[in-house]
Design a protein around this motif. Structure first.
Motif, PDB file in Angstrom:
ATOM      1  N   MET A   1     -24.295 -23.525 -18.605  1.00 41.04           N
ATOM      2  CA  MET A   1     -23.447 -24.649 -18.266  1.00 41.04           C
ATOM      3  C   MET A   1     -23.515 -24.975 -16.767  1.00 41.04           C
ATOM      4  O   MET A   1     -22.952 -25.958 -16.346  1.00 41.04           O
ATOM      5  CB  MET A   1     -22.012 -24.364 -18.672  1.00 41.04           C
ATOM      6  N   ARG A   2     -24.146 -24.118 -16.001  1.00 40.17           N
ATOM      7  CA  ARG A   2     -24.270 -24.371 -14.563  1.00 40.17           C
ATOM      8  C   ARG A   2     -25.673 -24.828 -14.187  1.00 40.17           C
ATOM      9  O   ARG A   2     -26.001 -24.903 -13.010  1.00 40.17           O
ATOM     10  CB  ARG A   2     -23.930 -23.095 -13.779  1.00 40.17           C
ATOM     11  N   THR A   3     -26.479 -25.147 -15.156  1.00 43.94           N
ATOM     12  CA  THR A   3     -27.869 -25.520 -14.874  1.00 43.94           C
ATOM     13  C   THR A   3     -27.959 -26.656 -13.871  1.00 43.94           C
ATOM     14  O   THR A   3     -28.729 -26.584 -12.918  1.00 43.94           O
ATOM     15  CB  THR A   3     -28.585 -25.912 -16.171  1.00 43.94           C
ATOM     16  N   ARG A   7     -29.583 -26.346 -10.111  1.00 42.88           N
ATOM     17  CA  ARG A   7     -30.830 -27.068  -9.855  1.00 42.88           C
ATOM     18  C   ARG A   7     -30.628 -28.374  -9.087  1.00 42.88           C
ATOM     19  O   ARG A   7     -31.499 -29.229  -9.086  1.00 42.88           O
ATOM     20  CB  ARG A   7     -31.514 -27.352 -11.186  1.00 42.88           C
ATOM     21  N   ILE A   8     -29.493 -28.518  -8.403  1.00 39.87           N
ATOM     22  CA  ILE A   8     -29.182 -29.785  -7.748  1.00 39.87           C
ATOM     23  C   ILE A   8     -30.227 -30.159  -6.695  1.00 39.87           C
ATOM     24  O   ILE A   8     -30.635 -31.320  -6.616  1.00 39.87           O
ATOM     25  CB  ILE A   8     -27.751 -29.794  -7.146  1.00 39.87           C
ATOM     26  N   ALA A  41     -20.819 -32.507 -16.271  1.00 41.68           N
ATOM     27  CA  ALA A  41     -21.027 -31.062 -16.435  1.00 41.68           C
ATOM     28  C   ALA A  41     -19.810 -30.288 -15.936  1.00 41.68           C
ATOM     29  O   ALA A  41     -19.358 -29.344 -16.588  1.00 41.68           O
ATOM     30  CB  ALA A  41     -22.286 -30.621 -15.705  1.00 41.68           C
ATOM     31  N   HIS A  42     -19.258 -30.703 -14.792  1.00 38.10           N
ATOM     32  CA  HIS A  42     -18.071 -30.025 -14.261  1.00 38.10           C
ATOM     33  C   HIS A  42     -16.885 -30.180 -15.205  1.00 38.10           C
ATOM     34  O   HIS A  42     -16.182 -29.205 -15.485  1.00 38.10           O
ATOM     35  CB  HIS A  42     -17.702 -30.591 -12.897  1.00 38.10           C
ATOM     36  N   ARG A  45     -17.488 -28.090 -18.401  1.00 41.80           N
ATOM     37  CA  ARG A  45     -17.346 -26.654 -18.131  1.00 41.80           C
ATOM     38  C   ARG A  45     -15.876 -26.294 -17.948  1.00 41.80           C
ATOM     39  O   ARG A  45     -15.402 -25.303 -18.493  1.00 41.80           O
ATOM     40  CB  ARG A  45     -18.156 -26.269 -16.896  1.00 41.80           C
ATOM     41  N   GLU A  46     -15.129 -27.109 -17.230  1.00 45.16           N
ATOM     42  CA  GLU A  46     -13.707 -26.838 -17.018  1.00 45.16           C
ATOM     43  C   GLU A  46     -12.934 -26.865 -18.339  1.00 45.16           C
ATOM     44  O   GLU A  46     -12.088 -26.005 -18.597  1.00 45.16           O
ATOM     45  CB  GLU A  46     -13.120 -27.865 -16.052  1.00 45.16           C
ATOM     46  N   ARG A  47     -13.249 -27.826 -19.195  1.00 46.29           N
ATOM     47  CA  ARG A  47     -12.581 -27.935 -20.497  1.00 46.29           C
ATOM     48  C   ARG A  47     -12.861 -26.699 -21.346  1.00 46.29           C
ATOM     49  O   ARG A  47     -11.959 -26.132 -21.965  1.00 46.29           O
ATOM     50  CB  ARG A  47     -13.056 -29.198 -21.220  1.00 46.29           C
TER      51      ARG A  47
END
Length: 102
Positions: A1-3, A7-8, A41-42, A45-47
């Protein structure tokens, strides 16, 4: 979930045009889409994390209530010990392995 977070820099390097490609790619639109992906994505992920916390809290609350009702219930104590061991192993398995005898 942090991909996307991890990769930013790569994403920016591959989506923002160099001087020779400025006319071929709309950098504003590309950046806007990348930003939206990052925010989505944020949010996602938070949900999911909050949902996980709520589910775990519910299980812990139920087990705590059961423990208070039956302090001497051997089956319940075994279940609690199993849950504690499971959580411990999930969080610490990489860092520490307890001796087999315990």
């Amino acid at each position: 979930m942090r991909t996307i977070d991890d990769r930013i820099v790569h994403e920016l390097n591959t989506t923002i045009p160099t001087a020779s490609f400025v006319g071929k790619i709309d950098a504003s639109q590309t950046c806007k889409e990348l930003y939206q992906s990052l925010m989505d994505a944020h949010t996602s992920r938070e949900r999911i994390i909050k949902s996980c916390i709520a589910q775990t809290s519910s299980v812990v609350k139920t087990l705590r209530e059961e423990r208070e009702k039956a302090q001497e219930d051997v089956a319940l104590l075994k279940q609690l010990r199993k849950e504690q061991t499971k959580v411990f192993n999930e969080r610490c398995r990489i860092h520490y392995k307890p001796p087999k005898s315990q």
